[in-house]
Motif scaffolding. Structure first.
Motif, PDB file in Angstrom:
ATOM      1  N   GLY A 127       0.754  -1.264  -0.237  1.00 37.77           N
ATOM      2  CA  GLY A 127      -0.157   0.020  -0.125  1.00 37.77           C
ATOM      3  C   GLY A 127       0.836   1.153  -0.045  1.00 37.77           C
ATOM      4  O   GLY A 127       0.294   2.222  -0.115  1.00 37.77           O
ATOM      5  N   TYR A 128       1.998   1.306   0.059  1.00 38.30           N
ATOM      6  CA  TYR A 128       2.993   2.153   0.117  1.00 38.30           C
ATOM      7  C   TYR A 128       3.699   2.696  -1.193  1.00 38.30           C
ATOM      8  O   TYR A 128       3.969   1.529  -1.908  1.00 38.30           O
ATOM      9  CB  TYR A 128       4.006   2.106   1.155  1.00 38.30           C
ATOM     10  N   THR A 129       3.989   3.706  -1.237  1.00 39.99           N
ATOM     11  CA  THR A 129       5.277   4.098  -2.140  1.00 39.99           C
ATOM     12  C   THR A 129       6.582   3.975  -1.397  1.00 39.99           C
ATOM     13  O   THR A 129       6.502   4.632  -0.410  1.00 39.99           O
ATOM     14  CB  THR A 129       5.094   5.588  -2.876  1.00 39.99           C
ATOM     15  N   VAL A 130       7.375   3.500  -1.982  1.00 31.45           N
ATOM     16  CA  VAL A 130       8.918   3.384  -1.400  1.00 31.45           C
ATOM     17  C   VAL A 130       9.630   4.205  -2.097  1.00 31.45           C
ATOM     18  O   VAL A 130       9.918   3.967  -3.321  1.00 31.45           O
ATOM     19  CB  VAL A 130       9.118   1.685  -1.414  1.00 31.45           C
ATOM     20  N   TYR A 155      18.817   7.286   2.310  1.00 33.81           N
ATOM     21  CA  TYR A 155      17.521   6.941   3.143  1.00 33.81           C
ATOM     22  C   TYR A 155      16.376   6.176   2.378  1.00 33.81           C
ATOM     23  O   TYR A 155      16.010   6.913   1.164  1.00 33.81           O
ATOM     24  CB  TYR A 155      17.049   8.321   3.770  1.00 33.81           C
ATOM     25  N   CYS A 156      15.909   5.210   2.920  1.00 33.11           N
ATOM     26  CA  CYS A 156      14.652   4.541   2.368  1.00 33.11           C
ATOM     27  C   CYS A 156      13.672   5.209   3.134  1.00 33.11           C
ATOM     28  O   CYS A 156      13.783   5.736   4.327  1.00 33.11           O
ATOM     29  CB  CYS A 156      14.669   3.265   2.236  1.00 33.11           C
ATOM     30  N   ALA A 157      12.423   5.468   2.492  1.00 29.42           N
ATOM     31  CA  ALA A 157      11.428   6.161   3.204  1.00 29.42           C
ATOM     32  C   ALA A 157       9.814   5.390   2.580  1.00 29.42           C
ATOM     33  O   ALA A 157       9.951   5.217   1.527  1.00 29.42           O
ATOM     34  CB  ALA A 157      11.296   7.515   2.985  1.00 29.42           C
ATOM     35  N   VAL A 158       8.995   5.627   3.100  1.00 29.76           N
ATOM     36  CA  VAL A 158       7.588   5.051   2.680  1.00 29.76           C
ATOM     37  C   VAL A 158       6.625   6.051   3.072  1.00 29.76           C
ATOM     38  O   VAL A 158       6.547   6.890   4.138  1.00 29.76           O
ATOM     39  CB  VAL A 158       7.294   3.622   3.408  1.00 29.76           C
ATOM     40  N   GLY A 159       5.632   6.077   2.169  1.00 27.86           N
ATOM     41  CA  GLY A 159       4.639   7.173   2.182  1.00 27.86           C
ATOM     42  C   GLY A 159       3.344   6.710   1.471  1.00 27.86           C
ATOM     43  O   GLY A 159       3.511   5.814   0.596  1.00 27.86           O
ATOM     44  N   ARG A 160       2.250   7.284   1.705  1.00 29.76           N
ATOM     45  CA  ARG A 160       1.031   7.081   0.689  1.00 29.76           C
ATOM     46  C   ARG A 160       0.948   8.372  -0.165  1.00 29.76           C
ATOM     47  O   ARG A 160       0.401   9.396   0.302  1.00 29.76           O
ATOM     48  CB  ARG A 160      -0.287   6.879   1.475  1.00 29.76           C
ATOM     49  N   THR A 161       1.625   8.328  -1.362  1.00 34.24           N
ATOM     50  CA  THR A 161       1.863   9.229  -2.456  1.00 34.24           C
ATOM     51  C   THR A 161       0.979   9.073  -3.574  1.00 34.24           C
ATOM     52  O   THR A 161       0.628   8.007  -3.921  1.00 34.24           O
ATOM     53  CB  THR A 161       3.140   9.590  -2.566  1.00 34.24           C
ATOM     54  N   ILE A 162       0.971  10.490  -4.221  1.00 32.89           N
ATOM     55  CA  ILE A 162       0.357  10.060  -5.616  1.00 32.89           C
ATOM     56  C   ILE A 162       1.674  10.781  -6.586  1.00 32.89           C
ATOM     57  O   ILE A 162       2.569  11.009  -6.172  1.00 32.89           O
ATOM     58  CB  ILE A 162      -0.763  11.145  -5.844  1.00 32.89           C
ATOM     59  N   ALA A 163       1.268  10.618  -7.605  1.00 32.30           N
ATOM     60  CA  ALA A 163       2.507  11.018  -8.986  1.00 32.30           C
ATOM     61  C   ALA A 163       2.906  12.097  -8.387  1.00 32.30           C
ATOM     62  O   ALA A 163       4.095  12.443  -8.531  1.00 32.30           O
ATOM     63  CB  ALA A 163       1.987  10.631 -10.134  1.00 32.30           C
ATOM     64  N   ASN A 208       8.659  14.362  -3.345  1.00 35.03           N
ATOM     65  CA  ASN A 208       8.634  15.345  -2.283  1.00 35.03           C
ATOM     66  C   ASN A 208       9.024  14.608  -0.980  1.00 35.03           C
ATOM     67  O   ASN A 208       8.130  13.856  -0.723  1.00 35.03           O
ATOM     68  CB  ASN A 208       7.530  16.160  -2.209  1.00 35.03           C
ATOM     69  N   PRO A 209      10.091  14.488  -0.269  1.00 37.29           N
ATOM     70  CA  PRO A 209      10.196  13.918   0.980  1.00 37.29           C
ATOM     71  C   PRO A 209       9.182  14.404   1.960  1.00 37.29           C
ATOM     72  O   PRO A 209       9.134  13.616   3.034  1.00 37.29           O
ATOM     73  CB  PRO A 209      11.686  14.455   1.452  1.00 37.29           C
ATOM     74  N   GLN A 210       8.802  15.614   1.716  1.00 32.98           N
ATOM     75  CA  GLN A 210       7.460  15.935   2.824  1.00 32.98           C
ATOM     76  C   GLN A 210       6.400  14.876   2.976  1.00 32.98           C
ATOM     77  O   GLN A 210       5.736  14.655   3.909  1.00 32.98           O
ATOM     78  CB  GLN A 210       7.261  17.422   2.646  1.00 32.98           C
ATOM     79  N   TYR A 211       6.313  14.182   1.882  1.00 32.91           N
ATOM     80  CA  TYR A 211       5.116  13.313   1.841  1.00 32.91           C
ATOM     81  C   TYR A 211       5.358  11.762   2.167  1.00 32.91           C
ATOM     82  O   TYR A 211       4.559  10.993   2.169  1.00 32.91           O
ATOM     83  CB  TYR A 211       4.422  13.254   0.442  1.00 32.91           C
TER      84      TYR A 211
END
Length: 124
Positions: free
Chosen positions: A30-33, A94-102, A107-110
């Motif tokens: 469910g995430y964007t990685v 850094y790796c990160a996950v978020g629920r993002t759209i295109a 943007n790291p803030q998301y």
């Protein structure tokens, strides 16, 4: 979700490294990685992202053709293969996950969950 990044190191220009990102607490489902990097004194910079559910990865122009993001469903891992490394690739990654759209995926803030950085140093 907790993220653990690893695989950084010191290499000479032209070398390769593979970074790994492991998730615990839940899966990447469910995430964007995303992978980001931050060089000393600079802002955090987008490198690449992919949706865990599928679709084509997106890369920053500076790494396109040299870096590849991939995932392993069974191991719940995300990787960043970095080839033809350049001194300007030197940074904490850094790796990160978020629920993002295109429109927000670069943007790291998301991204709301971050692993600790793993340092990559490329010498000329």
């Amino acid at each position: 979700v907790q993220l653990q990044a690893s695989g950084g190191g010191s290499v000479q220009a032209g070398g390769s490294l593979r970074l790994s990102c492991a998730a615990s607490g839940r899966t990447f489902s469910g995430y964007t990685v995303g992978w980001f990097r931050q060089a000393a004194g600079n802002e955090r910079q987008f490198v690449t992202y992919m949706r865990w559910s599928g679709g084509s990865p997106v890369y920053a122009d500076s790494v396109k053709g040299r870096f590849t993001i991939s995932r392993d469903f069974a191991k719940n891992m995300v990787y960043l293969q970095m080839n033809s490394l350049k001194p300007e690739d030197t940074a904490a990654y850094y790796c990160a996950v978020g629920r993002t759209i295109a429109s927000t995926s670069r943007n790291p803030q998301y991204y709301h969950h971050w692993g600790q950085g793993t340092q990559v140093t490329v010498s000329s």
